[in-house]
Design an enzyme around this catalytic site. Structure first.
Site, PDB file in Angstrom:
ATOM      1  N   TRP A 112      35.844  23.437  28.676  1.00 17.27           N
ATOM      2  CA  TRP A 112      36.998  23.960  28.062  1.00 17.27           C
ATOM      3  C   TRP A 112      36.930  23.302  26.740  1.00 17.27           C
ATOM      4  O   TRP A 112      36.838  22.048  26.663  1.00 17.27           O
ATOM      5  CB  TRP A 112      38.321  23.866  29.144  1.00 17.27           C
ATOM      6  CG  TRP A 112      39.383  24.516  28.129  1.00 17.27           C
ATOM      7  CD1 TRP A 112      39.693  25.601  27.636  1.00 17.27           C
ATOM      8  CD2 TRP A 112      40.658  23.626  28.165  1.00 17.27           C
ATOM      9  NE1 TRP A 112      40.934  25.749  27.255  1.00 17.27           N
ATOM     10  CE2 TRP A 112      41.777  24.496  27.423  1.00 17.27           C
ATOM     11  CE3 TRP A 112      41.180  22.429  28.822  1.00 17.27           C
ATOM     12  CZ2 TRP A 112      42.783  24.142  27.378  1.00 17.27           C
ATOM     13  CZ3 TRP A 112      42.512  22.198  28.419  1.00 17.27           C
ATOM     14  CH2 TRP A 112      43.286  22.952  27.793  1.00 17.27           C
ATOM     15  N   ASP A 133      40.125  18.683  36.840  1.00 16.35           N
ATOM     16  CA  ASP A 133      40.940  19.546  36.470  1.00 16.35           C
ATOM     17  C   ASP A 133      41.143  20.903  37.220  1.00 16.35           C
ATOM     18  O   ASP A 133      40.387  21.544  37.433  1.00 16.35           O
ATOM     19  CB  ASP A 133      40.509  19.946  35.076  1.00 16.35           C
ATOM     20  CG  ASP A 133      41.250  20.786  34.232  1.00 16.35           C
ATOM     21  OD1 ASP A 133      42.496  21.120  34.656  1.00 16.35           O
ATOM     22  OD2 ASP A 133      41.204  21.244  32.901  1.00 16.35           O
ATOM     23  N   LYS A 142      48.138  29.900  35.374  1.00 12.02           N
ATOM     24  CA  LYS A 142      47.354  31.155  35.922  1.00 12.02           C
ATOM     25  C   LYS A 142      47.905  31.551  37.253  1.00 12.02           C
ATOM     26  O   LYS A 142      48.297  32.538  37.597  1.00 12.02           O
ATOM     27  CB  LYS A 142      46.076  30.728  36.063  1.00 12.02           C
ATOM     28  CG  LYS A 142      45.322  30.166  34.632  1.00 12.02           C
ATOM     29  CD  LYS A 142      45.304  31.049  33.614  1.00 12.02           C
ATOM     30  CE  LYS A 142      44.572  30.492  32.220  1.00 12.02           C
ATOM     31  NZ  LYS A 142      45.109  29.359  31.834  1.00 12.02           N
TER      32      LYS A 142
END
Length: 460
Positions: free
Chosen positions: A189, A270, A306
Site C-alpha cells: 500500500w 496490517d 472496509k
C-alpha cells in the site's frame, strides 16, 4: 417589555423620546458611541495604503504545489471527467451492484440504538479509547479463547482507523524498540512507507510479488527475510494483500513464522480486510492467530473501514501482544504518551457502532451474513471479468484475476496501458494497474473488458 439594547433614534425619527427615562437615554448614548466608533475603525481599515500586506508576497510564496496522492488523486481526476461512461476503480471502497456506496443494515441498527439511548453523552474518551471497543476488537482478531487475551498479555488501544494504528505503532517502536528498521513487502500500500518513515523508522523492502506469474515470490520473500538483521520489524498483510490480492497459503504462512521467530524478527500485521477477503472472519484471521499461538510477541493494526463500511468514521485499533501482563501494562502506559500529543483521544461514535455490533450476538451474526454477501459479490465480479476477457480472446493468461483475493486485483497492465484506458475509455485506476473489484458491477464489467482488450492489443 423594553429590549435589553434599545435601537438609537435618528434625528428624523417621529418617535417621541421626551418620555424616555434617564437609564434608556444613557444606554442609547452608549450604543450610539459604540456604533460610531466601530464605523470609524472600519473606515480606517478600508483606507489603508495599497502597499499593505494584502498585496505583498505571502511568507509561503516559496511553497510548491504538491502532487495529488497517487490513490486519492484518481478520484480527483475522475470527478473532473464529464463523461457519462466514466468508471472509478482507484479507491478501495465497496459499491453496490448499482454503483452506490453501501451502509450496512447492522450499522444502521446500531446507530439507531445509540441515538435513542438517552443516557449517552459526548464526553471525552480515555486516551486509549472506548474500553468495550478495545476488548471486542482483540477478541475479533485473536479469537475469544486466545491464551494471549486470557493471560492479559494483550494491550489494545483505539486509533484513527488502520492508518492511525500503524502510525501509533510505528512511533512507539521508534521510541522503545532496539531496532528501527522495518521491512515492507514490494509492492505494498502506497501509504506504508510514508507512515513508517514519518514515525521515525527506516524502511526497506522484501520481495513479495512475482510479475512473471502474477503470484507470490515465496522464495524471494524467504531469502530477503532470511538476510534481514536479527530483530528487524516486518510488516505483513494479514489477508487480501494490497495491491496485489496475492496471499501466502497457510502452510507458507507457517514457514514465514518459523523463519521470523528463528531470526527474532518482530511481526507487525496490517489487518484491513478481515472477513472481507474470504467472507469468513476466522479464516482471514488465521495468519495472525498462527503467530500468536507460539507465544511470541507481535503488533496488529486493525481497520473497520472496509468490513463494516465505516470509511469516514475512521475506526481502528492497535493491539500489541506481549510476553506477560506486566509488560503489556507498561507498554500501554507508553502508548498513551504517543497518543496524547498526537490527537489526545479518539472519537466516540464509530467505535460505539463497532462495539455495539460485536457484543450483540444477533447483530454480530447479521454482520457476518452481510460481510459474506459483499465478499461473494467481489468474487462474482472476478469471475465475470475473467470470462469477459476470455470471450474477447484478450491476449495473455488472465487466470490471476480469479486466483487473487480481496478488494483489489493487480492486473499486470503497465502505466502506458492504464493511461490509454483513462483517455479512451474514461476508466480511472492507479498507474500500477491495480483495480478495485468492489467498484465493478455486472453493468460495467463489459466496458472494463473492452478497455483492457484494447489496451493490450493497441497500447504500448
Amino acid at each position: 417589555m423594553r429590549p435589553l439594547f434599545g435601537i438609537p433614534q435618528t434625528a428624523n425619527s417621529n418617535t417621541p423620546t421626551s418620555n424616555t427615562d434617564p437609564t434608556d437615554r444613557r444606554i442609547n448614548a452608549l450604543v450610539r458611541h459604540l456604533v460610531e466608533s466601530s464605523a470609524s475603525a472600519m473606515a480606517d481599515s478600508i483606507s489603508v495604503s495599497p502597499t499593505s500586506s494584502l498585496n505583498t508576497d505571502s511568507v509561503f510564496a516559496h511553497v510548491v504545489r504538491a502532487p495529488e496522492d497517487p490513490i486519492l488523486g484518481v478520484t480527483v481526476a475522475y470527478n473532473k471527467d464529464p463523461s457519462p461512461n466514466k468508471l472509478n476503480l482507484g479507491v478501495g471502497a465497496y459499491r453496490t451492484e448499482e454503483g452506490k456506496p453501501l451502509v450496512l443494515n447492522v450499522v444502521r441498527k446500531a446507530e439507531h440504538q445509540l441515538v435513542n439511548d438517552s443516557s449517552r453523552v459526548k464526553e471525552y474518551l480515555p486516551i486509549v479509547g472506548l474500553a468495550e471497543f478495545n476488548k471486542q476488537s482483540a477478541k475479533l482478531i485473536f479469537g475469544a479463547d486466545s491464551p494471549a487475551i486470557l493471560e492479559n498479555r494483550v494491550t489494545t488501544v483505539q486509533c484513527l482507523s488502520g492508518t492511525g494504528s500503524l502510525r501509533v505503532g510505528g512511533e512507539f517502536l521508534a521510541r522503545h524498540y532496539h531496532e528501527r528498521l522495518i521491512y515492507i513487502p514490494m509492492p505494498t500500500w502506497g501509504n506504508h512507507p510514508k507512515v513508517f518513515t514519518l514515525a521515525g523508522l527506516s524502511v526497506k523492502t522484501y520481495r513479495y510479488y512475482d510479475p512473471s506469474t502474477r503470484g507470490l515470490d515465496f522464495q524471494g520473500l524467504l531469502e530477503d527475510l532470511g538476510s534481514a538483521p536479527s530483530g528487524a520489524i516486518v510488516l505483513l498483510h494479514a489477508c487480501a494483500h494490497n495491491p496485489t490480492g496475492v496471499d501466502p497459503t497457510l502452510e507458507q504462512w507457517d514457514q514465514i513464522r518459523k523463519l521470523m521467530r528463528s531470526k527474532q524478527l518482530l511481526p507487525f500485521f496490517d489487518s484491513a480486510y478481515q472477513g472481507f477477503a474470504s467472507g469468513s472472519l476466522d479464516k482471514d484471521a488465521q495468519p495472525v492467530r498462527l503467530f500468536v499461538a507460539d507465544g511470541g510477541e507481535c503488533f496488529v493494526a486493525q481497520s473497520y473501514a472496509k468490513n463494516l463500511g465505516l470509511y469516514g468514521e475512521r475506526v481502528g485499533a492497535l493491539s500489541i501482544v506481549c510476553k506477560n501482563a506486566d509488560v503489556a501494562s507498561r507498554v500501554e502506559s507508553q502508548l498513551k504518551l504517543v497518543i496524547r500529543p498526537m490527537y489526545s483521544n479518539p472519537p466516540i461514535h464509530g467505535a460505539s457502532i463497532v462495539a455495539t455490533v460485536l457484543k450483540d450476538r444477533d447483530l454480530f451474526n447479521e454482520w457476518t451474513v452481510e460481510l459474506k454477501a459483499m465478499a461473494d459479490r467481489i468474487i462474482s465480479m472476478r469471475q465475470q471479468l475473467f470470462e469477459a476477457l476470455r470471450a474477447r480472446g484478450t491476449p495473455g493468461d488472465w487466470s490471476h484475476i480469479i486466483k487473487q483475493i480481496g478488494m483489489f486485483t493487480f492486473t499486470g497492465l503497465n502505466s502506458e496501458q492504464v493511461s490509454f484506458m483513462t483517455k479512451e475509455y474514461h476508466i480511472y485506476m492507479t498507474s500500477d494497474g491495480r483495480i478495485s473489484m468492489a467498484g465493478l458491477s455486472s453493468r460495467t464489467v463489459p466496458h472494463l473488458a473492452d478497455a483492457i482488450h484494447a489496451a493490450v492489443t493497441r497500447a504500448v
